[in-house]
Design a protein around this motif. Structure first.
Motif, mmCIF file in Angstrom:
data_model
loop_
_atom_site.group_PDB
_atom_site.id
_atom_site.type_symbol
_atom_site.label_atom_id
_atom_site.label_comp_id
_atom_site.label_asym_id
_atom_site.label_seq_id
_atom_site.Cartn_x
_atom_site.Cartn_y
_atom_site.Cartn_z
ATOM 1 N N LEU A 191 35.568 -13.844 -11.318
ATOM 2 C CA LEU A 191 37.004 -14.130 -11.403
ATOM 3 C C LEU A 191 37.503 -14.846 -10.149
ATOM 4 C CD1 LEU A 191 38.427 -10.867 -13.047
ATOM 5 C CD2 LEU A 191 37.710 -13.002 -14.143
ATOM 6 N N LYS A 192 36.901 -14.550 -9.012
ATOM 7 C CA LYS A 192 37.280 -15.238 -7.769
ATOM 8 C C LYS A 192 37.000 -16.733 -7.886
ATOM 9 C CE LYS A 192 36.342 -11.282 -4.711
ATOM 10 N NZ LYS A 192 35.496 -10.779 -3.596
ATOM 11 N N ALA B 132 48.004 -10.175 -12.323
ATOM 12 C CA ALA B 132 48.374 -9.489 -11.090
ATOM 13 C C ALA B 132 47.335 -8.403 -10.826
ATOM 14 C CB ALA B 132 49.762 -8.882 -11.232
ATOM 15 N N PRO B 133 47.085 -8.055 -9.553
ATOM 16 C CA PRO B 133 46.027 -7.090 -9.227
ATOM 17 C C PRO B 133 46.087 -5.792 -10.020
ATOM 18 C CG PRO B 133 46.846 -8.122 -7.237
ATOM 19 C CD PRO B 133 47.726 -8.602 -8.348
ATOM 20 N N ARG B 134 47.264 -5.211 -10.144
ATOM 21 C CA ARG B 134 47.376 -3.942 -10.859
ATOM 22 C C ARG B 134 47.057 -4.118 -12.335
ATOM 23 N NH1 ARG B 134 46.230 1.148 -11.331
ATOM 24 N NH2 ARG B 134 47.739 2.347 -12.567
ATOM 25 N N GLN B 135 47.555 -5.189 -12.928
ATOM 26 C CA GLN B 135 47.266 -5.480 -14.337
ATOM 27 C C GLN B 135 45.775 -5.701 -14.553
ATOM 28 O OE1 GLN B 135 50.002 -8.868 -14.753
ATOM 29 N NE2 GLN B 135 51.068 -7.732 -16.351
ATOM 30 N N LEU B 136 45.152 -6.379 -13.606
ATOM 31 C CA LEU B 136 43.714 -6.635 -13.708
ATOM 32 C C LEU B 136 42.929 -5.337 -13.699
ATOM 33 C CD1 LEU B 136 41.202 -8.406 -13.740
ATOM 34 C CD2 LEU B 136 41.424 -8.650 -11.251
ATOM 35 N N GLU B 137 43.271 -4.436 -12.795
ATOM 36 C CA GLU B 137 42.551 -3.163 -12.715
ATOM 37 C C GLU B 137 42.676 -2.384 -14.016
ATOM 38 O OE1 GLU B 137 40.451 -2.121 -10.475
ATOM 39 O OE2 GLU B 137 40.761 -3.969 -9.341
ATOM 40 N N LEU B 138 43.867 -2.364 -14.581
ATOM 41 C CA LEU B 138 44.077 -1.653 -15.842
ATOM 42 C C LEU B 138 43.282 -2.297 -16.966
ATOM 43 C CD1 LEU B 138 47.933 -0.981 -15.657
ATOM 44 C CD2 LEU B 138 46.091 0.695 -15.380
#
Length: 259
Positions: free
Chosen positions: A183-184, A152-158
């Motif tokens: 990753l895209k 998920a986007p937030r998990q990825l950023e972390l």
């Protein structure tokens, strides 16, 4: 509380002391441990010091308390993962290793990094750094990028914030921006490649393991040496890799496994 009688061996005594600390289920002072310890004060203190130095226990000098250490927690975490995903996937990873004749890695994400929970070594002539219980970077490994791509986007950023972006080889990407671009592509094609990014001479093709609802569970890869195959050669195994991942994810939906 009654004092326990532990094993007379050094390892046995250490395990008894770890059990004593764990049973309190909170940080505990020396005098509290000694009250229920079967060992003399000097022996108990010596073992507590040794266990603390080995990071099996953690000592808080301000509070004067002992608690379970990071190394012990990590070992427990590895045991938990190995007791869930690895046995579930074993028959599938063994079949894949037999079919391809190459090394198969099974991994999960752990605090933004790759944690290897199983390794099937089909070819003794090819050795990779990965070991069961070993932690590796996510940004420059096949299994790592496969998992990052489906977070998920937030998990990825972390997770990206936890990467060192150290240049292990000339092929290693050294920024979050360059990794995000890759990753895209991985999200579109469903597989990730390690192009000698973590170890020179070692390449892999990897894919995430997703349960039918889309929840990320882990990743699986086929790894080999550049002396044996090219990336194009590895790509021949893509259908088998994807099918293996699908089967593991399908079986995992019946279990409460956490990524």
């Amino acid at each position: 509380m009654n004092k326990r009688v532990g094993s007379g061996s050094t390892v046995g005594k250490a395990l008894v002391i770890l059990d004593l600390v764990a049973d309190f289920e909170k940080p505990v002072r020396f005098k509290e441990i000694f009250k229920i310890s079967p060992y003399p004060k000097a022996t108990l203190y010596r073992f507590l010091q040794t266990l603390t130095n080995q990071n099996m226990l953690q000592y808080d000098p301000e509070l004067g308390t002992y608690s379970l250490g990071g190394r012990l927690v990590r070992l427990a975490h590895i045991a938990s993962l190995s007791a869930s995903l690895a046995p579930l996937a074993k028959k599938h990873t063994e079949a894949l290793a037999t079919e391809t004749g190459e090394t198969v890695h099974l991994a999960q994400i752990d605090n933004g990094h790759v944690l290897f929970v199983d390794k099937l070594k089909a070819n003794p002539r090819v050795e990779t750094l990965a070991r069961v219980g070993m932690v590796a970077p996510a940004y420059c490994t096949g299994v790592g990028k496969a998992m990052l791509a489906f977070m998920a986007p937030r998990q990825l950023e972390l997770a990206l914030q936890k990467q060192s972006f150290f240049g292990y080889t000339p092929n290693t990407k050294r920024s979050a921006r360059s990794v995000k671009q890759e990753l895209k592509v991985i999200r579109k094609c469903g597989v990730a490649y390690d192009r000698e990014e973590h170890e020179e001479g070692i390449i892999s093709i990897a894919t995430p393991i997703l349960v039918p609802t889309g929840r990320l569970l882990g990743a699986i890869s086929i790894a080999t040496s550049t002396a044996r195959r090219s990336l194009t050669g590895l790509d021949e195994f893509r259908p088998s890799l994807l099918e293996t991942s699908r089967r593991i994810g399908e079986e995992a939906k019946f279990l409460q496994l956490q990524p």
